[in-house]
Design an enzyme around this catalytic site. Sequence first.
Site, PDB file in Angstrom:
ATOM      1  CG  LEU A  38      24.816  12.155   1.326  1.00  0.00           C
ATOM      2  CD1 LEU A  38      25.000  11.683  -0.118  1.00  0.00           C
ATOM      3  CD2 LEU A  38      25.014  13.659   1.418  1.00  0.00           C
ATOM      4  CG  HIS A 446     -12.005 -12.229  -2.831  1.00  0.00           C
ATOM      5  ND1 HIS A 446     -12.541 -11.571  -1.749  1.00  0.00           N
ATOM      6  CD2 HIS A 446     -12.133 -13.569  -2.573  1.00  0.00           C
ATOM      7  CE1 HIS A 446     -12.999 -12.469  -0.883  1.00  0.00           C
ATOM      8  NE2 HIS A 446     -12.758 -13.680  -1.363  1.00  0.00           N
TER       9      HIS A 446
END
Length: 468
Positions: A38, A446
Site C-alpha cells: 500500500l 533564538h
Amino acid sequence: MSQYDVAVIGSGPGGYVAAIRCAQLGMKTAIIEKYSTLGGTCLNVGCIPSKALLDSSHHYEDAIKHFDAHGIEIPGEVKVNLEKMIARKQAVVDQTTKGIEFLMDKNKIDVFQGIGSFEDATHVKISKNDGSTEVIEAKNSIIATGSKPSTLPFIKIDKERIITSTEALKLKEVPKHLVVIGGGVIGLELGQVYKRLGAEVTVVEYMDRIIPTMDASLSKELTKVMKKQKVKFNLSHKVKSVERVGDEVIVKADDKKGQEVEIKGDYCLVSVGRRPYTDGLNAEAAGVKIDGRGKIEVDEHLRTSAANIYAIGDVIRGAMLAHKAEEEGVLVAEQLAGQQPHIDYNLIPGVVYTWPEVASVGKTEEELKEAGIAYKTGQFPMRALGRSRASMDLDGFVKILADKETDEVLGVHMIGARCADLIAEAVTAMEFRASAEDISRMSHAHPTFAEAVKEAALAATDDRALHV
Ligand SMILES: Cc1cc2nc3c(=O)[nH]c(=O)nc-3n(C[C@H](O)[C@H](O)[C@H](O)COP(=O)(O)OP(=O)(O)OC[C@H]3O[C@@H](n4cnc5c(N)ncnc54)[C@H](O)[C@@H]3O)c2cc1C
C-alpha cells in the site's frame, strides 16, 4: 457480493487518507490497490524513498566535505556502499508501507489487492494477481489512481540506462555522468543525490530557469548554489534525441540559438513530469469523463461526471503533491458525511528537498505582477543568522510578499536549511490571513532558522529588519 458505502481505488496518500477519513466517519469502506504494498507512488517510489536517499547522501557529503571544519577527523577513506544505502532506503519504505496496512486494519477498512475497474457506477470488479475476480458493490467510489512518469515521444525508457525516477531510486552503481532531462523538483532532488555520491551531473532544461513554476528568485538562488556544488545546467535547451550506445547515453539538444549540443553520459534520468494514470480503470463504464490530457474531470466538489464517483490526487487537475492528494481525500470523505469542508489551493505549499531546501506558498512575485496587485517585499538572508553560522548553512533567504495597502501576506518564498519545515509557519499565518506585521511581532526562538521568517516579515512591514 460485498457491499460498501465507499470503494476507494488506489492506496496512495490520496486514497489511503480518504479511506481512513471515511471509516472514521462511520462509512463501511473498501480500498483496492493493484500492487502488493500500500502507499502508492509516494511511499513506494516517490516522496519517502527519495527523501531517504537525500538524507543518506547528505550525511556522506557532510562527512567528506564538512566534518573536518567541525573538527571531526575520520581516519581512512570515507566510502559509499550504494547497495547498503539502497537497502536502508528500502527498509524505510517497507516500514512505512506496513504502517499503512496497520492503519487499514485499525480502521476496519477492507483491503483488496488487484486492479479495480468499473462495471458500472456502483460495481467495481477487482482482478487479482492469481487470475480470479471479485465484484463489490459501492454506493460511492473515490478514484485515487495517481500518476506515472511521463516521457517525451521520441525517448525510449529502457529502465537500465535511460531511466525514470523509479529506476533512479535503485541504481546498482553511482553513475559517472548522469544527464538529467528536466530541471523540476524530481530531477533536481535525484540529481543532487548522485552528485553528492560522486557523479558528474548535467541538467538539461527546456525553460530558461529550473523549478520554473516557483518564484524566479528561488530558481536563481538554487541555480547559483547548485552550480557551486558543481552541477552543470543547460537551460533553454530543447532535447531532440536520447540514444543508447552500449553503456553510453547520448543526449542531443538545440540551445536557444538553435545550435545542436551533444551531451554524453552513462545514465540519463528522464524527469519531464508525470501523467495521470487511468489504465485499466474502465472509467467510461461508470460514466466518468477523462479530459484530453488524461485527467479525470471533476467539479469544485471533486465529483466526476458520475454523481456518486469522486476523484482526487494526481489523477485530477492541480499540483501533483502528496499533501494536496491527502487534503482532497479528507474533503471528499467529509462531504460524503454531509459536512462542508474546503481547500484553499493557494495555500498548498510546494517544497524541493535539495540542500538548501526550497519552499513556497501563496503567490509568486511574477503572479502578483501579472495580476496587477500592488505588493511590497521583505527579504532576509540566511547568512545573517547566528544559527546558520553555527551549522555552516549560509545559503539562501526568506522572502515575504505582502499587500502594499493592507500588509496581508500574499506569498512566502524561501530557500535555505530546513525550509521544508519552516514553510509551515507561513502556511499557518496565511490561513489566518496574517499581516507581515503580525508575523514580525511573534516571538521566534533564538537561535533558529525561523528567525529569518520574522526578520523578512520585519523587512516587509516597514523595512525594519533588525539583524542586517
Ligand atoms: C521521485 C518522486 C518524489 C516525490 N516527492 C514528493 C514529495 O517530496 N512531496 C510531495 O508532496 N510529493 C512528492 N511526489 C509526488 C507524490 O508522490 C504524488 O503527488 C502522490 O503520490 C500522489 O498521490 P495519489 O494518491 O494521487 O496517487 P499515487 O500515490 O500515485 O497512488 C495511486 C495508487 O493507485 C494504484 N492504482 C492505479 N490504478 C489502479 C487500479 N485500477 N486499481 C487499483 N489500484 C490502482 C497505483 O498502483 C498506486 O498505488 C514525488 C513523486 C516522485 C515520483
